[in-house]
Scaffold this active site. Structure first.
Site, PDB file in Angstrom:
ATOM      1  N   GLU A   1       0.740  -1.265  -0.150  1.00 43.32           N
ATOM      2  CA  GLU A   1       0.037  -0.159  -0.111  1.00 43.32           C
ATOM      3  C   GLU A   1       0.873   1.299   0.046  1.00 43.32           C
ATOM      4  O   GLU A   1       2.042   1.039   0.520  1.00 43.32           O
ATOM      5  CB  GLU A   1      -0.867  -0.042   1.352  1.00 43.32           C
ATOM      6  CG  GLU A   1      -2.258  -0.402   0.928  1.00 43.32           C
ATOM      7  CD  GLU A   1      -3.217   0.441   0.242  1.00 43.32           C
ATOM      8  OE1 GLU A   1      -2.472   1.258  -0.567  1.00 43.32           O
ATOM      9  OE2 GLU A   1      -4.436   0.612   0.178  1.00 43.32           O
TER      10      GLU A   1
ATOM     11  N   ASP B   1      -4.683   5.185   5.717  1.00 42.50           N
ATOM     12  CA  ASP B   1      -5.303   6.558   6.436  1.00 42.50           C
ATOM     13  C   ASP B   1      -6.373   6.106   7.402  1.00 42.50           C
ATOM     14  O   ASP B   1      -5.897   5.861   8.567  1.00 42.50           O
ATOM     15  CB  ASP B   1      -5.804   7.410   5.384  1.00 42.50           C
ATOM     16  CG  ASP B   1      -6.295   8.737   5.817  1.00 42.50           C
ATOM     17  OD1 ASP B   1      -6.245   8.897   6.831  1.00 42.50           O
ATOM     18  OD2 ASP B   1      -6.984   9.341   4.817  1.00 42.50           O
TER      19      ASP B   1
ATOM     20  N   LYS C   1      -0.763   6.987   8.654  1.00 44.48           N
ATOM     21  CA  LYS C   1      -1.342   7.792   9.561  1.00 44.48           C
ATOM     22  C   LYS C   1      -1.824   7.197  10.876  1.00 44.48           C
ATOM     23  O   LYS C   1      -2.696   6.485  10.738  1.00 44.48           O
ATOM     24  CB  LYS C   1      -2.585   8.786   9.051  1.00 44.48           C
ATOM     25  CG  LYS C   1      -1.987   9.473   7.636  1.00 44.48           C
ATOM     26  CD  LYS C   1      -3.128  10.337   7.052  1.00 44.48           C
ATOM     27  CE  LYS C   1      -2.949  10.875   5.709  1.00 44.48           C
ATOM     28  NZ  LYS C   1      -4.050  11.366   5.211  1.00 44.48           N
TER      29      LYS C   1
ATOM     30  N   VAL D   1      -1.376  14.503   1.905  1.00 44.15           N
ATOM     31  CA  VAL D   1       0.097  14.287   1.472  1.00 44.15           C
ATOM     32  C   VAL D   1      -0.286  13.880  -0.067  1.00 44.15           C
ATOM     33  O   VAL D   1      -1.248  13.301  -0.478  1.00 44.15           O
ATOM     34  CB  VAL D   1       1.055  13.393   2.065  1.00 44.15           C
ATOM     35  CG1 VAL D   1       1.591  13.825   3.589  1.00 44.15           C
ATOM     36  CG2 VAL D   1       0.385  12.030   2.083  1.00 44.15           C
TER      37      VAL D   1
HETATM   38  P1  IMP Z   1      -8.142   4.754   3.523  1.00 43.01           P
HETATM   39  O1  IMP Z   1      -8.981   3.705   3.174  1.00 43.01           O
HETATM   40  O2  IMP Z   1      -8.517   5.915   4.458  1.00 43.01           O
HETATM   41  O3  IMP Z   1      -7.202   4.052   4.516  1.00 43.01           O
HETATM   42  O4  IMP Z   1      -7.163   5.483   2.404  1.00 43.01           O
HETATM   43  C1  IMP Z   1      -6.558   4.671   1.715  1.00 43.01           C
HETATM   44  C2  IMP Z   1      -6.144   5.162   0.497  1.00 43.01           C
HETATM   45  O5  IMP Z   1      -6.718   6.626   0.052  1.00 43.01           O
HETATM   46  C3  IMP Z   1      -4.804   5.185   0.169  1.00 43.01           C
HETATM   47  O6  IMP Z   1      -4.484   3.847  -0.656  1.00 43.01           O
HETATM   48  C4  IMP Z   1      -4.581   6.188  -0.804  1.00 43.01           C
HETATM   49  O7  IMP Z   1      -4.653   6.028  -2.028  1.00 43.01           O
HETATM   50  C5  IMP Z   1      -5.708   7.222  -0.266  1.00 43.01           C
HETATM   51  N1  IMP Z   1      -5.344   8.259   0.537  1.00 43.01           N
HETATM   52  C6  IMP Z   1      -5.262   8.380   2.054  1.00 43.01           C
HETATM   53  N2  IMP Z   1      -4.713   9.490   2.482  1.00 43.01           N
HETATM   54  C7  IMP Z   1      -3.982  10.079   1.299  1.00 43.01           C
HETATM   55  C8  IMP Z   1      -3.440  11.379   1.323  1.00 43.01           C
HETATM   56  O8  IMP Z   1      -2.992  12.139   2.236  1.00 43.01           O
HETATM   57  N3  IMP Z   1      -3.459  11.751   0.131  1.00 43.01           N
HETATM   58  C9  IMP Z   1      -3.455  11.076  -1.143  1.00 43.01           C
HETATM   59  N4  IMP Z   1      -4.093  10.025  -0.977  1.00 43.01           N
HETATM   60  C10 IMP Z   1      -4.519   9.401   0.281  1.00 43.01           C
HETATM   61 MG    MG Z   2      -4.154   3.648  -2.276  1.00 42.19          MG
END
Ligand code: IMP
Ligand code: MG
Length: 179
Positions: free
Chosen positions: A103, A107, A135, A157
């Site tokens: 990954e 986030d 994060k 980011v």
């Molecule tokens: P999650 O499901 O919230 O953990 O997000 C995961 C996906 O969202 C990651 O694989 C990224 O593609 C995208 N993502 C999460 N945070 C960021 C960020 O700060 N910048 C750009 N893409 C992000």
């Molecule tokens: Mg992703």
């Protein structure tokens, strides 16, 4: 390095190309040690992890394979929608294989939770996760993130594979939104 302005938002360098490179060779060292007598399959989560996966993969010295899944969660916004769609299935057989999910960033943890469950349901022999960025505020996961490149604060980011509305993935460093 110059800051970048996107839609009136200012982004500054947070992790340099050099720092990324150094950290990736350390992660690869660990993985090479852990998978000495095995043939891991790296599953890169598109789109965000394609650059990280390519750089990590070339530091792997044990016999290995790579495949891709594609999910979308963010749409074009800066926050996770929580609504995951599987846009591209796995094409390789992972039953009985040693799988490493790659990954770009964990986030909220919603995406990795979805992908972890998807892979797990295919009965791999083992399953580990490597993420470049992590994060710390993410939801409680009931599995470990085995290899973490950098822990970062809860800020948006971009660069090095990570996009802002699909753009700027080609930046060599990682930039953070300056409040
Ligand atoms: P999650 O499901 O919230 O953990 O997000 C995961 C996906 O969202 C990651 O694989 C990224 O593609 C995208 N993502 C999460 N945070 C960021 C960020 O700060 N910048 C750009 N893409 C992000
Ligand atoms: Mg992703």
């Amino acid at each position: 390095m110059e800051p970048i302005i996107v839609n009136g938002d200012k982004f500054v360098v947070s992790i340099t190309e050099e720092q990324i490179k150094t950290r990736i060779s350390k992660l690869a060292e660990q993985i090479n040690r852990d998978y000495q007598d095995r043939i891991p399959v790296f599953i890169s989560v598109l789109n965000g992890s394609f650059i990280f996966c390519a750089d990590l993969f070339r530091e792997i010295t044990v016999e290995c394979e790579v495949d891709f899944v594609k999910v979308s969660s963010y749409g074009d916004s800066k926050t996770s929608s929580g609504n995951i769609k599987l846009l591209k299935e796995l094409n390789c057989k992972i039953e009985g294989r040693d799988v490493i999910i790659v990954e770009d960033i964990v986030d909220t943890g919603i995406s990795i939770n979805f992908i972890h469950n998807l892979i797990k349901s295919n009965n791999p022999a083992s399953l580990k996760i490597v993420t470049l960025l992590y994060k710390e505020k993410n939801l409680k996961l009931d599995f470990p993130i085995d290899y973490v490149g950098f822990k970062i604060p809860d800020m948006f980011v971009l660069g090095y594979g990570l996009d802002y509305a699909q753009k700027l993935r080609n930046l060599k460093s990682i930039y953070v939104l300056q409040k």
